[in-house]
Design a protein around this motif. Structure first.
Motif, short mmCIF file in Angstrom:
data_model
loop_
_atom_site.label_atom_id
_atom_site.label_comp_id
_atom_site.label_asym_id
_atom_site.label_seq_id
_atom_site.Cartn_x
_atom_site.Cartn_y
_atom_site.Cartn_z
N GLY A 140 -6.40 25.37 19.92
CA GLY A 140 -6.17 24.61 18.95
C GLY A 140 -6.84 25.30 17.45
N GLY A 141 -6.72 24.99 16.33
CA GLY A 141 -7.18 25.52 15.23
C GLY A 141 -6.26 25.86 14.24
N CYS A 142 -6.50 26.05 12.96
CA CYS A 142 -5.37 26.43 12.18
C CYS A 142 -5.51 27.98 11.91
CB CYS A 142 -5.55 25.80 10.75
SG CYS A 142 -7.20 26.51 9.89
N ALA A 143 -4.48 28.52 11.58
CA ALA A 143 -4.35 30.06 11.27
C ALA A 143 -5.05 30.31 10.24
CB ALA A 143 -3.16 30.46 11.02
N LEU A 144 -5.53 31.50 10.07
CA LEU A 144 -6.26 31.91 9.00
C LEU A 144 -5.50 31.87 7.47
CD1 LEU A 144 -8.57 34.81 10.10
CD2 LEU A 144 -9.35 32.73 9.45
#
Length: 222
Positions: A140-144
């Motif tokens: 998970g996590g948003c892209a930079l």
């Protein structure tokens, strides 16, 4: 109790050592990751003085923490609960009620759900935006590249944003990823850095982490 106290002292000593090496005056907040451990495993750490605990799932936390929170209600410090796992948007309302800190805000739909849940509950947990720092498809996590837009949306939704969170790729040197997260946080005007786990919390402390999330070093193997 003695084992819990020694493990807690060992982790704190490692954090203190790293901060001395980095000439830091404040050590990171230590969050004990209690996911999959039952109350009998958690209580010795509470008795040893640990007050911040992290869970991966809303349902698991809701099943085991209310009783322990009641037991600790008379303690001067109380207990602070952190949600460190991925959060489904349909669990946002439950998460806002139960948790004091949410480390895994990572997409527009979740921001919207949390904004509505906060308004309904009248409670604003501290929130970290989770960044997929290694660009790993399974995490998970948003892209930079999407981080500025997500940050703007979260601020518009009234989220209590305190920083960024990441989990570096396994089996590689984590330092470059921690440094990259710190660079982006500084650029965006965020001071909180939730980074570092049992295998790398000292490295994270060296590189500016403000919160480390430590499980096995405190509880033993799952």
């Amino acid at each position: 109790m003695s084992d819990a106290k020694q493990r807690l002292a060992d982790v704190q000593a490692g954090l203190n050592r790293a901060c001395r090496d980095a000439a830091r005056t404040e050590t990171p907040l230590l969050v004990a990751i209690s996911k999959t451990f039952d109350a009998d495993a958690i209580r010795p750490l509470i008795a040893a003085g640990q007050r911040h605990f992290g869970e991966n799932r809303v349902q698991e936390a809701a099943a085991k923490w209310p009783e322990m929170l009641g037991e600790a209600a008379t303690d001067s410090g109380g207990i602070t609960l952190h949600l460190v796992g991925q959060l489904q948007s349909n669990k946002a309302a439950e998460a806002v009620v139960l948790f004091d800190v949410i480390h895994s805000v990572d997409r527009p739909s979740l921001v919207t759900a949390l904004g509505k849940a906060q308004a309904a509950a009248g409670k604003h947990p501290a929130c970290y935006l989770q960044v997929n720092i290694g660009n790993e498809a399974q995490k998970g996590g948003c892209a930079l590249a999407e981080l500025p837009a997500l940050l703007a949306q979260a601020r518009d939704a009234g989220l209590n944003l305190v920083g960024l969170m990441c989990v570096p790729p396994a089996a590689v040197e984590p330092a470059p990823y921690f440094a990259l997260l710190a660079e982006h946080a500084k650029r965006l005007g965020l001071t909180g850095l939730s980074m570092g786990m049992s295998r790398d919390y000292e490295t994270a402390a060296l590189l500016g982490s403000t919160v480390v999330r430590v499980g096995s070093a405190l509880f033993g193997s799952r």
